[in-house]
Scaffold this active site. Structure first.
Site, mmCIF file in Angstrom:
data_model
loop_
_atom_site.group_PDB
_atom_site.id
_atom_site.type_symbol
_atom_site.label_atom_id
_atom_site.label_comp_id
_atom_site.label_asym_id
_atom_site.label_seq_id
_atom_site.Cartn_x
_atom_site.Cartn_y
_atom_site.Cartn_z
ATOM 1 N N TYR A 146 0.874 -1.187 0.000
ATOM 2 C CA TYR A 146 0.000 0.000 0.000
ATOM 3 C C TYR A 146 0.901 1.224 0.000
ATOM 4 C CZ TYR A 146 -3.282 3.528 1.874
ATOM 5 O OH TYR A 146 -4.061 4.651 2.069
ATOM 6 N N ASP A 241 9.426 2.813 -1.295
ATOM 7 C CA ASP A 241 8.462 3.503 -0.433
ATOM 8 C C ASP A 241 8.857 3.202 1.013
ATOM 9 O OD1 ASP A 241 4.823 3.480 -0.002
ATOM 10 O OD2 ASP A 241 6.462 4.488 1.052
ATOM 11 N N LYS A 269 5.655 9.412 8.257
ATOM 12 C CA LYS A 269 5.564 8.859 9.610
ATOM 13 C C LYS A 269 6.664 9.405 10.531
ATOM 14 C CE LYS A 269 3.186 4.797 7.800
ATOM 15 N NZ LYS A 269 1.827 4.756 8.342
#
Ligand code: KE4
Length: 432
Positions: A146, A241, A269
Site C-alpha cells: 500500500y 516507499d 511517519k
C-alpha cells in the site's frame, strides 16, 4: 476483565453523526476485527488511555511515527517552542533545511528532498516525477503493498501481467489505472514478463522494501537486488516507499539494512515525529525536474510546516545520536514476538510471524507468509478474537491481520511480559 466502554461508545455515536464511520481513516473503525474502538485521550511513552480511563500497551504507535513513544518530552518541548513563534507562514523557514539535512544524512543517494504533508502525497509525487523523468506512462506496484490512496495506486491485483489495473475503489475510473500493473511480490518471472511486454514503457516500480501493509513481509534474500537489476537494465525508476521503514528498520531505512540504492525514496511517519509530514527525494538530476526548477508540478499549503519540521528534527536528531535504540527495540521486539508465538504453539493455535527490527506481524496461519496469496490465507476470525481479547487485557494491537505492529524505545520488559501474559490468556479463552 471487560473494559468500561460507555464514554467511547458515546463518543463513537457522536462522531458517526458527522464523520463517515466516525473515523478519519477507515482502519480505525475496527471493521476488520469487530468490537468498539476506544477513543484515546492521552498517550505517554508506550501507553495509551481511553475516554473511560482504560490503559493500554500500544503497539500501533500511530502506525509507525511514535518510535520514541508517545509525548516524548523533547518532541513536546520542540513543538511548544515552535508554536510560540507561530504555526504556519506559507513561506520558507530555517527548519525546513534543518530537516532536509537530517534526511539527507540518513539516505546518501538523496541529494534533494521535498516535504509534503502525508505519505500519499509523497508517493503520488514520486510517481509523477518518475513519469516526467522517463517520459513513460506505465507503473508497477505489488499486490499487498500500500502506498497511500492516490487514484493510480488503488488497483485490484491483476492476475499476472495481462491484467492491467482494475480500479480497487469506487470513484476511480479505469482510465486512471490503465497504466498500473499490480504484480505478485517476490514473483520475478512476472516482473521480467512485464518488462518484456511493456518494453521501454515502464516509468517506475514502486515497492515497500519491507512490506508492512499485508502484515510484515521481509524481502527474500536477493529479491530487492533482482528488482534493482531489472529496473536499472530497463531505465526504469526504482522507488523505495520507505514511509513506514524509513528511520524504523534502521536510521537509513531498508536501503541501509539491505544496501540497495533506489532511484527515489518516499518517506513519512517518523520524519514528522507524530505531526503530518511526507517527503520524496533522490538525485539532484531527477529532483531538478520538480517545480519551480522544472516542469513537474507539486505544491502544498502546509508543506514544510514549522511545527512538523521542529518535531521531525528533534526526533531524527535523537535517533541519529542514539542509534543504540535500534538494537534495543530489535532485541525487545524479538523477545515479544517469540514469546507470543510460543504461547500460541503451547495452546495449539496455528501461527507464523514475520519481523524486521521493531515492525512485526503474527499471522494466524501455519504456513510462511511471503506474499499476499499466503497472507490472505490467515484466519482473520481468529485474529479478530485474539485482537479483542488482547484489547480487553490492556494490549492495543493494530486492528487488522494485514497490518504491521510497532514497538517503541519506550516499551519496557514489563510491557513485554504483560503482553505475553495477555496472549496466554487470549489463547486459553479461545483455543484453536
Ligand atoms: P499516509 O498518506 O497515510 O500518510 O501514508 C500512506 C502510506 C504510504 N506508504 C506506506 C508504506 C504506508 O504504510 C502508508 C500508510 N500506512 C497506513 C498503515 N498501514 C496508514 C494507516 C491508515 O491508513 O490509517
Amino acid at each position: 476483565m471487560p473494559r468500561k466502554l460507555e464514554q467511547s461508545r458515546r463518543l463513537q455515536k457522536r462522531a458517526e453523526q458527522m464523520i463517515p464511520g466516525g473515523v478519519n481513516s477507515p482502519v480505525r473503525a475496527f471493521r476488520a476485527v469487530g468490537g468498539d474502538p476506544p477513543f484515546i485521550v492521552r498517550g505517554q511513552g508506550s501507553h495509551l488511555w481511553d475516554a473511560d480511563g482504560n490503559q493500554y500497551i500500544d503497539y500501533i504507535g500511530s502506525w509507525g511515527p511514535q518510535i520514541l513513544g508517545h509525548a516524548a518530552p523533547q518532541v513536546v518541548d520542540a513543538i511548544i517552542s515552535a508554536t510560540r513563534n507561530g504555526t504556519s507562514f506559507g513561506a520558507s523557514t530555517p527548519t525546513e533545511a534543518d530537516l532536509a539535512e537530517l534526511v539527507i544524512s540518513a539516505f546518501p543517494h538523496v541529494q534533494r528532498v521535498r516535504f509534503v504533508s502525508s505519505g500519499t502525497e509523497a508517493t503520488m509525487s514520486a510517481i509523477r516525477l518518475a513519469r516526467a523523468y522517463t517520459q513513460r506512462k506505465y507503473i508497477v506496484k505489488f499486490e499487498g503493498c500500500y502506498h497511500g490512496h492516490a487514484d493510480a495506486l488503488l488497483v485490484k491485483a491483476g492476475s499476472g501481467v495481462a491484467t492491467l489495473g482494475i480500479p480497487g475503489s469506487a470513484g476511480v475510473p479505469e482510465e486512471f489505472t490503465q497504466y498500473t500493473l499490480a504484480l505478485a511480490y517476490h514473483n520475478m518471472d512476472a516482473l521480467e514478463e512485464a518488462f518484456n511486454k511493456f518494453k521501454n514503457q515502464i516509468a517506475c516500480v514502486i515497492v515497500e522494501p519491507v512490506v508492512g501493509n499485508m502484515g510484515c513481509v521481509p524481502p527474500a534474500p536477493g529479491y530487492l537486488e533482482a528488482v534493482r537489476a531489472v529496473t536499472s537494465r530497463n531505465g526504469t525508476i526504482l522507488i523505495f516507499d520507505e514511509v513506514m521503514t524509513g528511520f524504523r528498520v534502521a536510521f537509513g531505512g531498508a536501503q541501509e539494512l539491505y544496501a540497495i540504492r533506489p532511484d527515489l525514496t518516499t518517506m513519512g511517519k517518523i520524519i514528522g515525529g507524530g505531526l503530518p509530514v511526507g517527503a520524496y527525494g533522490g538525485p539532484a538530476e531527477i529532483m531538478e525536474l520538480v517545480a519551480p526548477l522544472g516542469p513537474m508540478y507539486q505544491a502544498g499549503t502546509l508543506s514544510g510546516n514549522p511545527l512538523a519540521m521542529a518535531a521531525g528534527c528533534v526526533t531524527l536528531r535523537y535517533l541519529r545520536e542514539h542509534k543504540e535504540i535500534y538494537d534495543q527495540i530489535d532485541k525487545r521486539s524479538g523477545e515479544l514476538v517469540a514469546g507470543v508465538a510460543a504461547a500460541a504453539k503451547e495452546a495449539g493455535v496455528p501461527m507464523t510471524y514475520n519481523r524486521v527490527g521493531s515492525m512485526f506481524t503474527w499471522f494466524f496461519t501455519p504456513a510462511p507468509v511471503t506474499d499476499w496469496t499466503s497472507a490472505s490465507k490467515s484466519d482473520t476470525e481468529a485474529f479478530g478474537r485474539f485482537f479483542r481479547s488482547m484489547l480487553d487485557n490492556g494490549v492495543y494491537l493494530p486492528p487488522s491481520q494485514f497490518e504491521a505492529a510497532f514497538l517503541s524505545a519506550a516499551h519496557t520488559e514489563e510491557d513485554v511480559r504483560r503482553t505475553i501474559a495477555a496472549a496466554k490468556q487470549a489463547f486459553a479463552l479461545a483455543p484453536a
